[in-house]
Motif scaffolding. Structure first.
Motif, PDB file in Angstrom:
ATOM      1  N   ARG A  17       0.844  -1.193   0.000  1.00  0.00           N
ATOM      2  CA  ARG A  17       0.000   0.000   0.000  1.00  0.00           C
ATOM      3  C   ARG A  17       0.880   1.244   0.000  1.00  0.00           C
ATOM      4  NH1 ARG A  17      -5.024  -1.395  -0.163  1.00  0.00           N
ATOM      5  NH2 ARG A  17      -5.663  -3.305   0.844  1.00  0.00           N
ATOM      6  N   ASP A  18       0.476   2.255  -0.799  1.00  0.00           N
ATOM      7  CA  ASP A  18       1.229   3.502  -0.791  1.00  0.00           C
ATOM      8  C   ASP A  18       0.732   4.382   0.349  1.00  0.00           C
ATOM      9  OD1 ASP A  18      -1.162   4.660  -1.627  1.00  0.00           O
ATOM     10  OD2 ASP A  18      -0.492   4.999  -3.688  1.00  0.00           O
ATOM     11  N   LEU A  19       1.228   5.605   0.440  1.00  0.00           N
ATOM     12  CA  LEU A  19       0.862   6.498   1.546  1.00  0.00           C
ATOM     13  C   LEU A  19      -0.626   6.804   1.600  1.00  0.00           C
ATOM     14  CD1 LEU A  19       3.884   8.967   1.414  1.00  0.00           C
ATOM     15  CD2 LEU A  19       3.486   7.099   3.030  1.00  0.00           C
ATOM     16  N   GLU A  20      -1.299   6.740   0.452  1.00  0.00           N
ATOM     17  CA  GLU A  20      -2.742   6.995   0.428  1.00  0.00           C
ATOM     18  C   GLU A  20      -3.569   5.735   0.640  1.00  0.00           C
ATOM     19  OE1 GLU A  20      -1.782   8.732  -3.022  1.00  0.00           O
ATOM     20  OE2 GLU A  20      -0.979  10.329  -1.789  1.00  0.00           O
ATOM     21  N   GLY A  21      -2.919   4.587   0.809  1.00  0.00           N
ATOM     22  CA  GLY A  21      -3.635   3.338   1.037  1.00  0.00           C
ATOM     23  C   GLY A  21      -3.955   2.572  -0.225  1.00  0.00           C
ATOM     24  N   ASP A  22      -3.506   3.087  -1.396  1.00  0.00           N
ATOM     25  CA  ASP A  22      -3.752   2.391  -2.653  1.00  0.00           C
ATOM     26  C   ASP A  22      -2.729   1.278  -2.832  1.00  0.00           C
ATOM     27  OD1 ASP A  22      -5.821   4.132  -3.311  1.00  0.00           O
ATOM     28  OD2 ASP A  22      -4.449   5.544  -4.263  1.00  0.00           O
ATOM     29  N   LEU A  23      -3.134   0.227  -3.564  1.00  0.00           N
ATOM     30  CA  LEU A  23      -2.197  -0.838  -3.894  1.00  0.00           C
ATOM     31  C   LEU A  23      -1.238  -0.338  -4.960  1.00  0.00           C
ATOM     32  CD1 LEU A  23      -4.462  -4.004  -4.012  1.00  0.00           C
ATOM     33  CD2 LEU A  23      -2.785  -3.403  -2.282  1.00  0.00           C
ATOM     34  N   ALA A  24       0.027  -0.594  -4.761  1.00  0.00           N
ATOM     35  CA  ALA A  24       1.037  -0.169  -5.721  1.00  0.00           C
ATOM     36  C   ALA A  24       2.024  -1.306  -5.930  1.00  0.00           C
ATOM     37  CB  ALA A  24       1.770   1.064  -5.193  1.00  0.00           C
ATOM     38  N   ALA A  25       2.538  -1.419  -7.169  1.00  0.00           N
ATOM     39  CA  ALA A  25       3.519  -2.445  -7.498  1.00  0.00           C
ATOM     40  C   ALA A  25       4.914  -1.845  -7.472  1.00  0.00           C
ATOM     41  CB  ALA A  25       3.214  -3.033  -8.871  1.00  0.00           C
ATOM     42  N   SER A  26       5.891  -2.620  -6.994  1.00  0.00           N
ATOM     43  CA  SER A  26       7.272  -2.131  -6.894  1.00  0.00           C
ATOM     44  C   SER A  26       7.862  -1.811  -8.256  1.00  0.00           C
ATOM     45  CB  SER A  26       8.154  -3.159  -6.178  1.00  0.00           C
ATOM     46  OG  SER A  26       8.201  -4.355  -6.938  1.00  0.00           O
ATOM     47  N   SER A  27       7.279  -2.371  -9.312  1.00  0.00           N
ATOM     48  CA  SER A  27       7.785  -2.105 -10.656  1.00  0.00           C
ATOM     49  C   SER A  27       7.433  -0.693 -11.114  1.00  0.00           C
ATOM     50  CB  SER A  27       7.190  -3.117 -11.641  1.00  0.00           C
ATOM     51  OG  SER A  27       5.778  -2.975 -11.666  1.00  0.00           O
ATOM     52  N   GLY A  28       6.605   0.010 -10.305  1.00  0.00           N
ATOM     53  CA  GLY A  28       6.194   1.360 -10.665  1.00  0.00           C
ATOM     54  C   GLY A  28       5.043   1.386 -11.643  1.00  0.00           C
ATOM     55  N   GLN A  29       4.608   0.229 -12.070  1.00  0.00           N
ATOM     56  CA  GLN A  29       3.496   0.140 -13.005  1.00  0.00           C
ATOM     57  C   GLN A  29       2.202  -0.081 -12.231  1.00  0.00           C
ATOM     58  OE1 GLN A  29       5.168  -3.228 -14.965  1.00  0.00           O
ATOM     59  NE2 GLN A  29       5.649  -2.033 -16.807  1.00  0.00           N
ATOM     60  N   TYR A  30       1.146   0.548 -12.722  1.00  0.00           N
ATOM     61  CA  TYR A  30      -0.133   0.341 -12.065  1.00  0.00           C
ATOM     62  C   TYR A  30      -0.780  -0.937 -12.557  1.00  0.00           C
ATOM     63  CZ  TYR A  30      -4.752   0.943 -10.195  1.00  0.00           C
ATOM     64  OH  TYR A  30      -5.935   0.739  -9.540  1.00  0.00           O
ATOM     65  N   LEU A  31      -0.958  -1.079 -13.854  1.00  0.00           N
ATOM     66  CA  LEU A  31      -1.479  -2.329 -14.393  1.00  0.00           C
ATOM     67  C   LEU A  31      -0.684  -2.764 -15.620  1.00  0.00           C
ATOM     68  CD1 LEU A  31      -5.368  -2.337 -14.049  1.00  0.00           C
ATOM     69  CD2 LEU A  31      -3.712  -3.756 -12.878  1.00  0.00           C
ATOM     70  N   GLY A  32       0.621  -2.587 -15.579  1.00  0.00           N
ATOM     71  CA  GLY A  32       1.469  -3.115 -16.638  1.00  0.00           C
ATOM     72  C   GLY A  32       1.474  -4.631 -16.572  1.00  0.00           C
TER      73      GLY A  32
END
Length: 175
Positions: A17-32
């Motif tokens: 989870r990022d600072l806003e609580g959203d799911l984030a991938a370490s690759s920096g891609q949202y849905l790559g």
């Protein structure tokens, strides 16, 4: 199985989870492509029964899959996948109840612990059902509402978990 974050998928991408609580991938891609694979694995790990495959902690060497098309006079059927022997078996609820074969015992235990849902659980809004409830123990006509509850002719309501028997009367099953 409980999955905690951060979660690292087999392709090395980590989901957190990022600072806003959203799911984030370490690759920096949202849905790559890489992130999509990681999200798929995360959701599969969180919901192992989503594809009809079930586990039972009493029998960790097996995966179970309900086989509706194999139901017959011997009752409901369940496929038993033996992960150790890499074999597939089918167990029926009323067949070989006295067997000492572990896969048959496991299949019966899974079937006993997982009854098929009652037909009214899949009722669609607007359908009319004749219901027997726990409290009234009588047949009354009710129709399914958008909320999932059933409403009786007299304006009373009942939730599906209070129903002990039911038969759809409209529309007819063959309609």
């Amino acid at each position: 199985m409980t999955v905690t974050l951060p979660f690292t998928a087999s392709n090395g991408v980590t989901i957190d989870r990022d600072l806003e609580g959203d799911l984030a991938a370490s690759s920096g891609q949202y849905l790559g492509k890489d992130a999509e694979q990681a999200f798929r694995e995360l959701f599969a790990a969180q919901h192992p029964n989503a594809h009809g495959l079930h586990r039972d902690s009493r029998f960790p060497e097996y995966i179970f899959i309900r086989q509706h098309r194999s139901d017959d006079g011997d009752g409901r059927a369940v496929g038993v996948i033996d992960l150790e022997q890499k074999e597939f078996f089918t167990a029926w609820e009323n067949l070989n109840r006295d067997s000492r074969e572990r896969w048959i015992i496991a299949g019966h235990a899974w079937l006993d612990a997982n009854p098929d849902p009652a037909p009214w659980m899949d009722a669609k809004p607007g359908e009319v059902w004749r219901l027997t409830t726990k409290s009234e123990q009588s047949n009354e006509n009710a129709w399914r509402l958008e909320s999932g509850a059933f409403m009786f002719d007299d304006g009373g309501f009942v939730l599906a978990d209070e129903i002990v028997a039911g038969e759809r009367i409209w529309p007819k099953a063959d309609a």
